[in-house]
Design a protein around this motif. Structure first.
Motif, PDB file in Angstrom:
ATOM      1  N   ASP A 167       0.817  -1.216   0.000  1.00 55.55           N
ATOM      2  CA  ASP A 167       0.000   0.000   0.000  1.00 55.55           C
ATOM      3  C   ASP A 167       0.848   1.261   0.000  1.00 55.55           C
ATOM      4  O   ASP A 167       0.534   2.235  -0.686  1.00 55.55           O
ATOM      5  CB  ASP A 167      -0.947   0.019   1.203  1.00 55.55           C
ATOM      6  N   LEU A 168       1.929   1.260   0.759  1.00 56.81           N
ATOM      7  CA  LEU A 168       2.796   2.442   0.817  1.00 56.81           C
ATOM      8  C   LEU A 168       3.581   2.631  -0.468  1.00 56.81           C
ATOM      9  O   LEU A 168       3.859   3.759  -0.871  1.00 56.81           O
ATOM     10  CB  LEU A 168       3.761   2.337   2.002  1.00 56.81           C
TER      11      LEU A 168
ATOM     12  N   LYS B 160      -0.218   4.590  -7.370  1.00 52.09           N
ATOM     13  CA  LYS B 160      -1.488   4.761  -8.068  1.00 52.09           C
ATOM     14  C   LYS B 160      -2.703   4.746  -7.136  1.00 52.09           C
ATOM     15  O   LYS B 160      -3.801   4.980  -7.577  1.00 52.09           O
ATOM     16  CB  LYS B 160      -1.645   3.661  -9.110  1.00 52.09           C
ATOM     17  N   ILE B 161      -2.507   4.466  -5.866  1.00 58.50           N
ATOM     18  CA  ILE B 161      -3.649   4.414  -4.947  1.00 58.50           C
ATOM     19  C   ILE B 161      -3.827   5.745  -4.240  1.00 58.50           C
ATOM     20  O   ILE B 161      -2.922   6.556  -4.145  1.00 58.50           O
ATOM     21  CB  ILE B 161      -3.527   3.265  -3.921  1.00 58.50           C
TER      22      ILE B 161
ATOM     23  N   LYS C  12      -2.900   4.853   1.934  1.00 60.42           N
ATOM     24  CA  LYS C  12      -1.580   4.913   2.554  1.00 60.42           C
ATOM     25  C   LYS C  12      -1.690   5.318   4.019  1.00 60.42           C
ATOM     26  O   LYS C  12      -0.964   4.797   4.868  1.00 60.42           O
ATOM     27  CB  LYS C  12      -0.666   5.868   1.792  1.00 60.42           C
ATOM     28  N   LEU C  13      -2.592   6.228   4.312  1.00 58.40           N
ATOM     29  CA  LEU C  13      -2.817   6.626   5.694  1.00 58.40           C
ATOM     30  C   LEU C  13      -3.329   5.435   6.511  1.00 58.40           C
ATOM     31  O   LEU C  13      -2.879   5.205   7.638  1.00 58.40           O
ATOM     32  CB  LEU C  13      -3.814   7.785   5.754  1.00 58.40           C
ATOM     33  N   LEU C  14      -4.228   4.666   5.944  1.00 50.30           N
ATOM     34  CA  LEU C  14      -4.725   3.469   6.626  1.00 50.30           C
ATOM     35  C   LEU C  14      -3.605   2.455   6.850  1.00 50.30           C
ATOM     36  O   LEU C  14      -3.563   1.778   7.883  1.00 50.30           O
ATOM     37  CB  LEU C  14      -5.872   2.844   5.841  1.00 50.30           C
ATOM     38  N   ALA C  15      -2.686   2.353   5.899  1.00 51.39           N
ATOM     39  CA  ALA C  15      -1.542   1.455   6.062  1.00 51.39           C
ATOM     40  C   ALA C  15      -0.671   1.900   7.236  1.00 51.39           C
ATOM     41  O   ALA C  15      -0.209   1.070   8.028  1.00 51.39           O
ATOM     42  CB  ALA C  15      -0.722   1.392   4.775  1.00 51.39           C
ATOM     43  N   ALA C  16      -0.461   3.201   7.371  1.00 55.32           N
ATOM     44  CA  ALA C  16       0.322   3.718   8.496  1.00 55.32           C
ATOM     45  C   ALA C  16      -0.396   3.448   9.816  1.00 55.32           C
ATOM     46  O   ALA C  16       0.236   3.078  10.817  1.00 55.32           O
ATOM     47  CB  ALA C  16       0.584   5.213   8.318  1.00 55.32           C
ATOM     48  N   LYS C  17      -1.710   3.608   9.828  1.00 57.01           N
ATOM     49  CA  LYS C  17      -2.482   3.305  11.042  1.00 57.01           C
ATOM     50  C   LYS C  17      -2.421   1.812  11.368  1.00 57.01           C
ATOM     51  O   LYS C  17      -2.355   1.421  12.529  1.00 57.01           O
ATOM     52  CB  LYS C  17      -3.930   3.747  10.873  1.00 57.01           C
ATOM     53  N   LYS C  18      -2.425   0.998  10.339  1.00 56.79           N
ATOM     54  CA  LYS C  18      -2.318  -0.444  10.527  1.00 56.79           C
ATOM     55  C   LYS C  18      -0.976  -0.797  11.172  1.00 56.79           C
ATOM     56  O   LYS C  18      -0.917  -1.634  12.079  1.00 56.79           O
ATOM     57  CB  LYS C  18      -2.468  -1.138   9.175  1.00 56.79           C
ATOM     58  N   LEU C  19       0.086  -0.147  10.735  1.00 57.74           N
ATOM     59  CA  LEU C  19       1.401  -0.364  11.331  1.00 57.74           C
ATOM     60  C   LEU C  19       1.386   0.035  12.805  1.00 57.74           C
ATOM     61  O   LEU C  19       1.901  -0.686  13.659  1.00 57.74           O
ATOM     62  CB  LEU C  19       2.475   0.406  10.564  1.00 57.74           C
ATOM     63  N   ARG C  20       0.786   1.176  13.117  1.00 58.12           N
ATOM     64  CA  ARG C  20       0.672   1.599  14.517  1.00 58.12           C
ATOM     65  C   ARG C  20      -0.124   0.573  15.313  1.00 58.12           C
ATOM     66  O   ARG C  20       0.197   0.275  16.465  1.00 58.12           O
ATOM     67  CB  ARG C  20       0.034   2.980  14.613  1.00 58.12           C
TER      68      ARG C  20
END
Length: 117
Positions: free
Chosen positions: A60-61, A65-66, A71-79
């Motif tokens: 996602d990061l 093209k997305i 990408k913000l959701l991917a960062a939240k998922k990492l957190r």
């Protein structure tokens, strides 16, 4: 050279309410609240599952093209992974290092959106 007129001494500075002074900025408590909201709870049962989650975040990061919200959701998922003790797995740091370049790129590309979130 112009001098101040007699009426200028009557001008007083006026304090604006805190909300008016902020002009869209956030204070520390707003930032902390936004940082802690909407963090997904991700329970990891195995290292293989952790690898899969990190690979998903990486994809996602890395994808140009997305939409930035993905990408913000991917960062939240990492957190969410970190808050739910994914770091307790041996090899977590090595997996996290895989995200260094995609995360750096995403932050550079999306810095204004990330700041607003």
């Amino acid at each position: 050279m112009a001098t101040a007129g007699a009426g200028s001494s009557r001008l007083k500075s006026r304090r604006l309410p805190a909300a008016a002074n902020r002009s869209g900025a956030v204070d520390e408590s707003d930032f902390e609240k936004a940082f802690q909201d909407d963090i997904p709870t991700i329970n990891i049962a195995s290292f293989r599952q952790l690898e899969s989650e990190i690979s998903s975040i990486h994809a996602d990061l890395q994808n140009d093209k997305i939409d930035w919200e993905v990408k913000l959701l991917a960062a939240k998922k990492l957190r969410g992974l970190i808050q739910n003790d994914a770091s307790e797995y041996d090899g977590f740091v090595a997996l996290l290092k895989r995200l260094e370049e995609p995360m750096r790129k995403a932050v550079c590309d999306l810095r204004s959106q990330v700041c607003r979130e």
